[in-house]
Design an enzyme around this catalytic site. Sequence first.
Site, PDB file in Angstrom:
ATOM      1  CG  ASP A   1       5.037  58.318  21.765  1.00  0.00           C
ATOM      2  OD1 ASP A   1       5.098  57.563  20.770  1.00  0.00           O
ATOM      3  OD2 ASP A   1       3.968  58.689  22.277  1.00  0.00           O
TER       4      ASP A   1
ATOM      5  CB  SER B   1       5.011  63.997  26.629  1.00  0.00           C
ATOM      6  OG  SER B   1       5.075  63.199  27.796  1.00  0.00           O
ATOM      7  CB  THR B   2       6.865  66.518  30.315  1.00  0.00           C
ATOM      8  OG1 THR B   2       6.952  65.126  30.593  1.00  0.00           O
ATOM      9  CG2 THR B   2       7.060  67.304  31.599  1.00  0.00           C
TER      10      THR B   2
ATOM     11  CG  HIS C   1       2.737  60.909  26.409  1.00  0.00           C
ATOM     12  ND1 HIS C   1       4.094  60.971  26.246  1.00  0.00           N
ATOM     13  CD2 HIS C   1       2.257  60.240  25.322  1.00  0.00           C
ATOM     14  CE1 HIS C   1       4.431  60.365  25.121  1.00  0.00           C
ATOM     15  NE2 HIS C   1       3.325  59.921  24.541  1.00  0.00           N
TER      16      HIS C   1
ATOM     17  CG  MET D   1      11.314  62.677  29.718  1.00  0.00           C
ATOM     18  SD  MET D   1      11.040  62.498  31.499  1.00  0.00           S
ATOM     19  CE  MET D   1      10.637  64.198  31.943  1.00  0.00           C
TER      20      MET D   1
END
Length: 345
Positions: free
Chosen positions: A281, A160-161, A186, A278
């Site tokens: 998930d 993600s991030t 993401h 973050m």
Amino acid sequence: MKPLRVLIVDDSATMRRLIRSILEADSRLAVVAEAGTAREARDAVNTHRPDVMTLDVEMPSMSGLEFLKRLMRHRPMPVVMVSTLTRRGSDVAVEAMALGAVDCVEKPKLGDGLENFSQLSEMVVLAARARLPGPRSAQVPRSRPIREQQFHRICLIGGSTGGVDAIERVLQRFPPDCPPTLITQHMPEPFLVSFAARLDPLVAPRVRLATDGAVLEPGLVMIAPGGATHLNLSGPVDMGVTLHKGPPVSGHRPSVDSMFLSALPMAHRVAAGILTGMGRDGAEGMAALRQAGARTLGQSEESCIVFGMPRVAGELGGVEQWADLDVFGDEILRLCESPAHARAT
């Protein structure tokens, strides 16, 4: 708590005033300086020591991307790109995130209102709280290891991030005959199109957006296309790819948990990795995979931009091993070399 210190970099005084007015309306933020050129930005960084920066792309003398590259090499700090060129899914936006920008937002167009800036303050706050690694060396490609063993497992990776740069660095360690690999990152659908197109010429394996019914092949990396679908593994006899239409899972679509959980019937043939990001998930899915016989790898706290998803996966018992980002690609390949019947300890 002291407000987060923000530096605004944009060659337009009007845009700087607009960004300042939005950020200063948030009590968590304090604008400590503005800059109209890369040189002014450099001086402001040294003088004011901001916690986070908003950065335009189009500037005189030196572009924002070039300045970002130099900044991350010498004095890494959280950056949110704010530009007419960083529209959703643009090549410039993906390149900026690959260089180390935490997020990107498109400037509002004349007559469009300020909808694009509705989340600007929150983006800047979240970026400021991200942890960046130390100064980056110049981008000199590292030689890829010669692998003499066969790969017995499918590779699944979620992020993600901070994942744009992380995935690129992981795949740069993959050989042309890498194990079949699925990646869920993401990002909005347009970004994922540009992301796959950017990666393909940069790494040895072939990189494509996944399509429904696609066949797993050695040397092929497939990325979740997002939109209305999750990237899932189908099988267990004739394993392939399914784009599953459904609501968000663990708050996301595409979801890492959706991909990991879909692989449970084939867990003994899977090596799963979880990268910077973050939230949580992928954490529950990784724990279930490890319990069912998959090999699992988490990115170390020290090398994560945001130690969220890997942290929760570790807390749930889903992480068998930890690895810094620089060696993550090598380590997950080693897990893919392990016999498909071997269970994680």
